[in-house]
Design a protein around this motif. Structure first.
Motif, PDB file in Angstrom:
ATOM      1  N   VAL A 179       0.986   8.331   1.713  1.00  0.00           N
ATOM      2  CA  VAL A 179       1.787   7.279   0.758  1.00  0.00           C
ATOM      3  C   VAL A 179       2.952   6.410   1.040  1.00  0.00           C
ATOM      4  N   LEU A 180       2.947   5.441   0.935  1.00  0.00           N
ATOM      5  CA  LEU A 180       4.094   4.781   1.149  1.00  0.00           C
ATOM      6  C   LEU A 180       4.435   3.681   0.383  1.00  0.00           C
ATOM      7  N   SER A 181       5.916   3.337   0.152  1.00  0.00           N
ATOM      8  CA  SER A 181       5.626   2.245  -0.661  1.00  0.00           C
ATOM      9  C   SER A 181       7.198   1.334  -0.136  1.00  0.00           C
ATOM     10  N   THR A 182       6.869   0.370   0.092  1.00  0.00           N
ATOM     11  CA  THR A 182       7.471  -0.725   0.604  1.00  0.00           C
ATOM     12  C   THR A 182       7.613  -2.123   0.719  1.00  0.00           C
ATOM     13  N   HIS A 183       8.464  -2.679   0.438  1.00  0.00           N
ATOM     14  CA  HIS A 183       8.783  -4.196   0.314  1.00  0.00           C
ATOM     15  C   HIS A 183       8.191  -5.322   1.210  1.00  0.00           C
ATOM     16  N   ILE A 184       7.889  -4.620   2.374  1.00  0.00           N
ATOM     17  CA  ILE A 184       7.272  -5.648   3.062  1.00  0.00           C
ATOM     18  C   ILE A 184       5.605  -4.997   4.020  1.00  0.00           C
ATOM     19  N   LEU A 185       5.663  -6.364   2.964  1.00  0.00           N
ATOM     20  CA  LEU A 185       3.905  -6.955   3.250  1.00  0.00           C
ATOM     21  C   LEU A 185       2.865  -6.504   4.747  1.00  0.00           C
ATOM     22  N   PRO A 186       3.470  -6.744   5.416  1.00  0.00           N
ATOM     23  CA  PRO A 186       3.251  -7.141   6.846  1.00  0.00           C
ATOM     24  C   PRO A 186       3.168  -5.332   7.301  1.00  0.00           C
ATOM     25  N   GLU A 187       3.726  -5.089   6.905  1.00  0.00           N
ATOM     26  CA  GLU A 187       4.147  -3.675   7.256  1.00  0.00           C
ATOM     27  C   GLU A 187       2.281  -2.468   6.335  1.00  0.00           C
ATOM     28  N   VAL A 188       2.325  -3.097   5.336  1.00  0.00           N
ATOM     29  CA  VAL A 188       1.520  -2.449   4.965  1.00  0.00           C
ATOM     30  C   VAL A 188       0.210  -2.727   5.706  1.00  0.00           C
ATOM     31  N   GLU A 189      -0.238  -4.029   6.022  1.00  0.00           N
ATOM     32  CA  GLU A 189      -1.733  -4.551   6.458  1.00  0.00           C
ATOM     33  C   GLU A 189      -1.428  -3.520   7.738  1.00  0.00           C
ATOM     34  N   ALA A 190      -0.383  -3.692   8.433  1.00  0.00           N
ATOM     35  CA  ALA A 190      -0.220  -3.486   9.742  1.00  0.00           C
ATOM     36  C   ALA A 190      -0.872  -1.757   9.737  1.00  0.00           C
ATOM     37  N   VAL A 191      -1.081  -0.154   8.575  1.00  0.00           N
ATOM     38  CA  VAL A 191      -0.893   0.123   8.944  1.00  0.00           C
ATOM     39  C   VAL A 191      -1.663   1.162   7.598  1.00  0.00           C
ATOM     40  N   CYS A 192      -1.995   0.183   6.097  1.00  0.00           N
ATOM     41  CA  CYS A 192      -3.176   1.089   5.233  1.00  0.00           C
ATOM     42  C   CYS A 192      -4.465   0.162   5.393  1.00  0.00           C
ATOM     43  N   GLY A 193      -4.748   1.932   4.971  1.00  0.00           N
ATOM     44  CA  GLY A 193      -6.147   1.323   4.560  1.00  0.00           C
ATOM     45  C   GLY A 193      -6.306   0.530   3.553  1.00  0.00           C
ATOM     46  N   ARG A 194      -5.709   1.124   2.487  1.00  0.00           N
ATOM     47  CA  ARG A 194      -6.094   1.196   0.594  1.00  0.00           C
ATOM     48  C   ARG A 194      -4.643   0.892   0.229  1.00  0.00           C
ATOM     49  N   VAL A 195      -4.289   0.186  -0.844  1.00  0.00           N
ATOM     50  CA  VAL A 195      -3.889  -0.459  -1.815  1.00  0.00           C
ATOM     51  C   VAL A 195      -3.979   0.081  -3.292  1.00  0.00           C
ATOM     52  N   ILE A 196      -2.233   0.719  -3.778  1.00  0.00           N
ATOM     53  CA  ILE A 196      -2.365   0.686  -4.903  1.00  0.00           C
ATOM     54  C   ILE A 196      -1.705  -0.856  -5.372  1.00  0.00           C
ATOM     55  N   ILE A 197      -1.053  -1.756  -6.323  1.00  0.00           N
ATOM     56  CA  ILE A 197      -0.597  -2.294  -6.792  1.00  0.00           C
ATOM     57  C   ILE A 197       0.016  -2.018  -8.178  1.00  0.00           C
ATOM     58  N   LEU A 198       0.762  -2.202  -8.274  1.00  0.00           N
ATOM     59  CA  LEU A 198       1.699  -1.068  -9.782  1.00  0.00           C
ATOM     60  C   LEU A 198       2.659  -2.808 -10.704  1.00  0.00           C
ATOM     61  N   HIS A 199       2.562  -3.337 -11.599  1.00  0.00           N
ATOM     62  CA  HIS A 199       3.133  -4.111 -12.627  1.00  0.00           C
ATOM     63  C   HIS A 199       3.299  -3.655 -14.063  1.00  0.00           C
ATOM     64  N   GLN A 200       5.076  -3.684 -14.280  1.00  0.00           N
ATOM     65  CA  GLN A 200       5.408  -3.453 -14.914  1.00  0.00           C
ATOM     66  C   GLN A 200       4.747  -1.946 -16.063  1.00  0.00           C
ATOM     67  N   GLY A 201       4.362  -1.183 -14.783  1.00  0.00           N
ATOM     68  CA  GLY A 201       4.020   0.769 -15.442  1.00  0.00           C
ATOM     69  C   GLY A 201       2.290   0.368 -15.042  1.00  0.00           C
ATOM     70  N   LYS A 202       1.669  -0.114 -14.363  1.00  0.00           N
ATOM     71  CA  LYS A 202       0.273  -0.263 -15.157  1.00  0.00           C
ATOM     72  C   LYS A 202      -0.032  -0.662 -13.619  1.00  0.00           C
ATOM     73  N   ILE A 203      -1.565  -0.502 -13.333  1.00  0.00           N
ATOM     74  CA  ILE A 203      -2.132  -0.423 -12.026  1.00  0.00           C
ATOM     75  C   ILE A 203      -2.657  -2.053 -12.439  1.00  0.00           C
ATOM     76  N   VAL A 204      -3.053  -2.947 -11.850  1.00  0.00           N
ATOM     77  CA  VAL A 204      -3.228  -4.075 -11.877  1.00  0.00           C
ATOM     78  C   VAL A 204      -4.244  -4.695 -11.027  1.00  0.00           C
ATOM     79  N   ALA A 205      -4.672  -3.443  -9.908  1.00  0.00           N
ATOM     80  CA  ALA A 205      -4.945  -3.367  -8.810  1.00  0.00           C
ATOM     81  C   ALA A 205      -5.053  -2.432  -7.868  1.00  0.00           C
ATOM     82  N   GLN A 206      -6.377  -1.718  -7.329  1.00  0.00           N
ATOM     83  CA  GLN A 206      -6.252  -0.838  -6.356  1.00  0.00           C
ATOM     84  C   GLN A 206      -7.725  -0.817  -5.695  1.00  0.00           C
ATOM     85  N   ASP A 207      -7.796  -1.069  -4.228  1.00  0.00           N
ATOM     86  CA  ASP A 207      -8.398  -1.431  -3.347  1.00  0.00           C
ATOM     87  C   ASP A 207      -8.044  -1.441  -1.762  1.00  0.00           C
TER      88      ASP A 207
END
Length: 303
Positions: free
Chosen positions: A186-214
């Motif tokens: 599980v990794l956190s990063t601000h470098i979005l191309p990095e996520v696209e390169a290595v992650c199979g799934r993404v969880i997006i938080l906004h204001q403490g809540k999950i707004v997307a996971q897929d």
């Protein structure tokens, strides 16, 4: 098989709710990107996953162990790199990693330290004081201490912070290689191309809540966007498209192209609408991760 199960996880600091009722699961061997703007609750959630911060309410189970009642078992199988690596700058790289291996109960601590030095390519600086290293090498040492006891779950908060482009590529390759061996990441990063390169799934938080996971593909296809190109572009094209049922927004692009954003599949209606303007081509226009991220976390969302 799930490595992480989170149910209704909440953390409050006084009147501030930093993490608000999160529920998600992560499968064994998955690489999951944990995304969100600053202050979204990412680091707080990661600290709760490792047991270094208690929850106000909710539960975290790691490999079947409840972190609230069996924290030691969890800590034996988790490697954690916080945003600021926990380094002792007056120790050499090798002595520090041997120390980490011992306190994390690694088998053959000295050998474990030597192995991770090779794995993270720290051999050239193994005998140097950590305080004399560049920021990039310090970050590598932080990654190494998270790996030294061969954890089954790696939680990495900004793992490539301070690294140059070549070093980032190396760390990405290391993360991908770990997952092949059934290590969950599980990794956190601000470098979005990095996520696209290595992650199979993404969880997006906004204001403490999950707004997307897929999955990345699922997120990119979440918008039913259409790109259409006409021979005779004009303001009338945009007006006609905007008036179609289900259309949320129309953006005029270059060279007679338009991006039509909608909640539903509007391709048939779009084709019929613009055929009189000289329809040249049309197709789905999937949003990139950056587009999805901005849409879900912009400050006026829900206003």
């Amino acid at each position: 098989m799930s490595m992480i199960e989170v149910q209704n996880l909440t953390r409050r600091f006084g009147a501030l709710t930093a993490v608000d009722d999160l529920s998600f699961s992560v499968g064994q061997g998955d690489i999951v990107g944990f995304l969100g703007p600053n202050g979204a609750g990412k680091s707080t959630t990661m600290r709760m996953l490792t047991g270094s911060l208690g929850a106000t309410s909710g539960s975290v189970t790691i490999a079947g162990h409840d972190i609230a009642t069996d924290a030691r078992a969890v800590q034996r199988i988790v490697g954690y790199l916080p945003e600021t690596p926990p380094l002792y700058t007056d120790m050499t790289v090798r002595s520090y990693l041997r120390f980490c291996a011992k306190i994390k109960k690694a088998k053959s601590p000295n050998q474990a330290a030597d192995n991770v030095i090779d794995r993270v390519d720290l051999g050239a600086v193994a005998g140097r004081l950590i305080g004399h290293l560049s920021k990039g090498f310090r970050q590598r040492v932080g990654v190494a201490q998270a790996l030294v006891h061969e954890p089954r779950l790696l939680i990495l908060d900004e793992p490539t912070s301070g690294l140059d482009p070549n070093q980032r590529v190396e760390i990405r390759a290391l993360i991908a290689d770990l997952a092949k061996g059934d290590v969950t990441v599980v990794l956190s990063t601000h470098i979005l191309p990095e996520v696209e390169a290595v992650c199979g799934r993404v969880i997006i938080l906004h204001q403490g809540k999950i707004v997307a996971q897929d999955t990345l593909a699922g997120l990119s296809g979440a918008d039913q966007a259409v790109r259409v190109v006409v021979a005779r572009p004009s303001d009338d094209v945009g007006s006609a498209l905007s008036a179609l049922p289900g259309v949320l927004q129309v953006k005029a692009l270059d060279d007679g192209a338009y991006r039509v954003e909608a909640n539903d599949d509007v391709r048939e209606a779009v084709a019929a609408c613009v055929v009189g303007f000289g329809l040249l081509e049309m197709g789905r226009d999937q949003a990139g991760l950056e587009d999805v991220f901005i849409k879900l976390t912009r400050s006026d969302r829900g206003a």
